[in-house]
Scaffold this motif. Sequence first.
Motif, mmCIF file in Angstrom:
data_model
loop_
_atom_site.group_PDB
_atom_site.id
_atom_site.type_symbol
_atom_site.label_atom_id
_atom_site.label_comp_id
_atom_site.label_asym_id
_atom_site.label_seq_id
_atom_site.Cartn_x
_atom_site.Cartn_y
_atom_site.Cartn_z
ATOM 1 N N VAL A 43 0.872 -1.175 0.000
ATOM 2 C CA VAL A 43 0.000 0.000 0.000
ATOM 3 C C VAL A 43 0.909 1.224 0.000
ATOM 4 O O VAL A 43 1.810 1.340 0.833
ATOM 5 C CB VAL A 43 -0.944 -0.007 1.215
ATOM 6 C CG1 VAL A 43 -1.756 1.279 1.269
ATOM 7 C CG2 VAL A 43 -1.876 -1.222 1.134
ATOM 8 N N ILE A 44 0.681 2.122 -0.921
ATOM 9 C CA ILE A 44 1.631 3.198 -1.187
ATOM 10 C C ILE A 44 1.456 4.365 -0.211
ATOM 11 O O ILE A 44 0.342 4.805 0.061
ATOM 12 C CB ILE A 44 1.494 3.698 -2.633
ATOM 13 C CG1 ILE A 44 1.665 2.542 -3.627
ATOM 14 C CG2 ILE A 44 2.506 4.803 -2.927
ATOM 15 C CD1 ILE A 44 2.961 1.795 -3.514
ATOM 16 N N SER A 45 2.578 4.864 0.252
ATOM 17 C CA SER A 45 2.596 6.064 1.073
ATOM 18 C C SER A 45 2.760 7.304 0.218
ATOM 19 O O SER A 45 1.997 8.264 0.319
ATOM 20 C CB SER A 45 3.749 5.978 2.090
ATOM 21 O OG SER A 45 4.046 7.249 2.636
ATOM 22 N N HIS A 46 3.760 7.279 -0.685
ATOM 23 C CA HIS A 46 4.019 8.443 -1.530
ATOM 24 C C HIS A 46 4.944 8.052 -2.663
ATOM 25 O O HIS A 46 5.520 6.952 -2.667
ATOM 26 C CB HIS A 46 4.626 9.595 -0.717
ATOM 27 C CG HIS A 46 5.976 9.280 -0.134
ATOM 28 N ND1 HIS A 46 6.147 8.433 0.948
ATOM 29 C CD2 HIS A 46 7.224 9.690 -0.482
ATOM 30 C CE1 HIS A 46 7.434 8.341 1.245
ATOM 31 N NE2 HIS A 46 8.111 9.096 0.386
ATOM 32 N N GLY A 47 5.070 8.956 -3.629
ATOM 33 C CA GLY A 47 5.960 8.709 -4.754
ATOM 34 C C GLY A 47 6.667 9.979 -5.173
ATOM 35 O O GLY A 47 6.176 11.085 -4.948
ATOM 36 N N ARG A 48 7.821 9.805 -5.773
ATOM 37 C CA ARG A 48 8.556 10.934 -6.334
ATOM 38 C C ARG A 48 9.371 10.412 -7.509
ATOM 39 O O ARG A 48 10.127 9.453 -7.378
ATOM 40 C CB ARG A 48 9.463 11.588 -5.302
ATOM 41 C CG ARG A 48 10.181 12.845 -5.842
ATOM 42 C CD ARG A 48 10.762 13.689 -4.722
ATOM 43 N NE ARG A 48 9.722 14.237 -3.861
ATOM 44 C CZ ARG A 48 9.018 15.337 -4.110
ATOM 45 N NH1 ARG A 48 9.245 16.012 -5.239
ATOM 46 N NH2 ARG A 48 8.115 15.758 -3.278
ATOM 47 N N GLY A 49 9.193 11.052 -8.653
ATOM 48 C CA GLY A 49 9.908 10.596 -9.832
ATOM 49 C C GLY A 49 9.485 9.191 -10.213
ATOM 50 O O GLY A 49 8.303 8.887 -10.329
ATOM 51 N N ALA A 50 10.463 8.316 -10.389
ATOM 52 C CA ALA A 50 10.189 6.935 -10.794
ATOM 53 C C ALA A 50 10.079 5.983 -9.608
ATOM 54 O O ALA A 50 9.983 4.773 -9.799
ATOM 55 C CB ALA A 50 11.290 6.457 -11.739
ATOM 56 N N HIS A 51 10.075 6.525 -8.376
ATOM 57 C CA HIS A 51 10.071 5.684 -7.187
ATOM 58 C C HIS A 51 8.810 5.904 -6.342
ATOM 59 O O HIS A 51 8.256 7.006 -6.324
ATOM 60 C CB HIS A 51 11.308 5.976 -6.322
ATOM 61 C CG HIS A 51 12.597 5.752 -7.048
ATOM 62 N ND1 HIS A 51 13.569 6.729 -7.172
ATOM 63 C CD2 HIS A 51 13.067 4.671 -7.715
ATOM 64 C CE1 HIS A 51 14.591 6.256 -7.865
ATOM 65 N NE2 HIS A 51 14.307 5.011 -8.211
ATOM 66 N N VAL A 52 8.385 4.829 -5.674
ATOM 67 C CA VAL A 52 7.307 4.929 -4.691
ATOM 68 C C VAL A 52 7.757 4.256 -3.409
ATOM 69 O O VAL A 52 8.625 3.378 -3.422
ATOM 70 C CB VAL A 52 5.994 4.280 -5.198
ATOM 71 C CG1 VAL A 52 5.433 5.034 -6.388
ATOM 72 C CG2 VAL A 52 6.182 2.795 -5.526
ATOM 73 N N TRP A 53 7.167 4.678 -2.308
ATOM 74 C CA TRP A 53 7.431 4.102 -0.996
ATOM 75 C C TRP A 53 6.134 3.539 -0.440
ATOM 76 O O TRP A 53 5.066 4.176 -0.572
ATOM 77 C CB TRP A 53 7.964 5.171 -0.039
ATOM 78 C CG TRP A 53 9.370 5.588 -0.308
ATOM 79 C CD1 TRP A 53 10.487 5.201 0.376
ATOM 80 C CD2 TRP A 53 9.834 6.497 -1.329
ATOM 81 N NE1 TRP A 53 11.606 5.800 -0.147
ATOM 82 C CE2 TRP A 53 11.240 6.606 -1.196
ATOM 83 C CE3 TRP A 53 9.189 7.223 -2.335
ATOM 84 C CZ2 TRP A 53 12.007 7.404 -2.037
ATOM 85 C CZ3 TRP A 53 9.958 8.017 -3.189
ATOM 86 C CH2 TRP A 53 11.346 8.105 -3.040
ATOM 87 N N ASP A 54 6.186 2.361 0.157
ATOM 88 C CA ASP A 54 4.985 1.812 0.776
ATOM 89 C C ASP A 54 4.915 2.218 2.246
ATOM 90 O O ASP A 54 5.848 2.850 2.783
ATOM 91 C CB ASP A 54 4.905 0.286 0.589
ATOM 92 C CG ASP A 54 6.006 -0.492 1.301
ATOM 93 O OD1 ASP A 54 6.570 0.028 2.289
ATOM 94 O OD2 ASP A 54 6.287 -1.631 0.890
ATOM 95 N N VAL A 55 3.808 1.892 2.892
ATOM 96 C CA VAL A 55 3.604 2.313 4.279
ATOM 97 C C VAL A 55 4.532 1.578 5.237
ATOM 98 O O VAL A 55 4.637 1.943 6.409
ATOM 99 C CB VAL A 55 2.131 2.116 4.704
ATOM 100 C CG1 VAL A 55 1.221 3.072 3.946
ATOM 101 C CG2 VAL A 55 1.676 0.666 4.530
ATOM 102 N N ASP A 56 5.221 0.538 4.750
ATOM 103 C CA ASP A 56 6.211 -0.161 5.558
ATOM 104 C C ASP A 56 7.604 0.437 5.409
ATOM 105 O O ASP A 56 8.551 -0.019 6.057
ATOM 106 C CB ASP A 56 6.251 -1.646 5.168
ATOM 107 C CG ASP A 56 4.959 -2.365 5.531
ATOM 108 O OD1 ASP A 56 4.787 -2.697 6.709
ATOM 109 O OD2 ASP A 56 4.116 -2.565 4.637
ATOM 110 N N GLY A 57 7.731 1.451 4.550
ATOM 111 C CA GLY A 57 9.015 2.119 4.384
ATOM 112 C C GLY A 57 9.883 1.571 3.278
ATOM 113 O O GLY A 57 11.024 2.035 3.100
#
Length: 441
Positions: A43-57
């Motif tokens: 489950v995604i927390s945020h994204g920037r450029g070509a990368h995304v971070w999930d809620v687990d980091g």
Amino acid sequence: MDTAELLLPRSRKANERLHALIPGGAHTYAKGDDQYPDNLAPVISHGRGAHVWDVDGNRYVEYGSGLRSVSLGHAHPRVIEAVRRELDRGSNFVRPSIVEVEAAERFLATVPTAEMVKFAKNGSDATTAAVRLARAATGRQRVALCGDHPFFSVDDWFIGTTPMSAGIPATTNELTVAFPYGDLAATEELLDRYRGEVACLILEPATHTEPPPGYLAGLRELADRHGCVLVFDEMITGLRWSEAGAQGLYGVVPDLSTFGKALGNGFAVSALAGRRDLMERGGLRHSGDRVFLLSTTHGAETHSLAAAMAVLSTYVEEGITARLHALGERLAAGVRQAAATTGVGDHLVVRGRASNLVFATLDENGQPSQQYRTLFLRQLLAGGVLAPSFVVSSALDDADIDHTVEVVAQACAVYRKALDAGDPTPWLAGRPVKPVFRRLA
């Protein structure tokens, strides 16, 4: 990194919350956790450029961003700045904003094969408006769609043709017929069978294969000869094939076309465009019966139209389509070499135009396999690659591609082990991923 090391406890809890409150656990079926391996649906927390971070980091290199909508990368500075300029100026008024005509002018300058445009918020509204307009213009009821293309609309005229047709009257389904992509003779036979009944031919002008030579021009001629409207669904091909879409690349002009996805770089905007005499039937400057074309409260939100203008300008000025192709070519070459080196080149197959790559996972007999897809996705996720497809964004760099190819090579080594064993089950760690369109949950 072994897949056992990838633990997503927060994502698992978030998925439970999603399913408890939202049917399907997502707002698009293609984003559902059934499309990912068991307990590995971040489950995604945020994204920037070509990368995304999930809620687990965890950080991932992301492909297919926003179901192909975020082609410039997440939070693209030029798009965000255009949106930000509008936010404190108001987003919706009782009369048209000047932004609406500016966005229309920018769109039609970029897609000169169209004469008028009307904006909406999603692709389904635009394609359904095209169908309604074609029916009104021709006085006919039947819709002929390309049966080889996976999705056109959430509305009844299309969904009734899929395995998820529950709730749609049979009388509606009977009005939609299908023709095969690339086969002019079969399409002509269909038009002859329903002579004088077909309002429109609707298709994606290109997908994972290039149109055969003369095919689109042949469809244009068939539509003219049989008096039906030719509609290009350019939701995917728009901008990714050329700034003016597939129609701009191949030089065949449809009567109507629909754009979306890349048009807003993640912001909600779509477009119906086409011939003035057809489009004006939904306007006020004609003497015939009025067509309720598109009339949406939020269809012309100022910040979404500002995003679209920024996207169009960025594509034209920065050569984004060419960059997408270059990135895709580099990725495809790397993946194919990794698959061939590990002996799975006939099983992990990369297909499509370089700017719109997908992959097929084939079993020991060369047949599409959801089990092998599950194995492959597990390995990618463990290596920090979120890739339901290999559709690139222009925010990727060479390091991202190199990392992806390295992870793919590791995944292919496991793929080879499963093929040698004749059974991928030990590498699945749960149920296989499922197709989106299926009758039962």
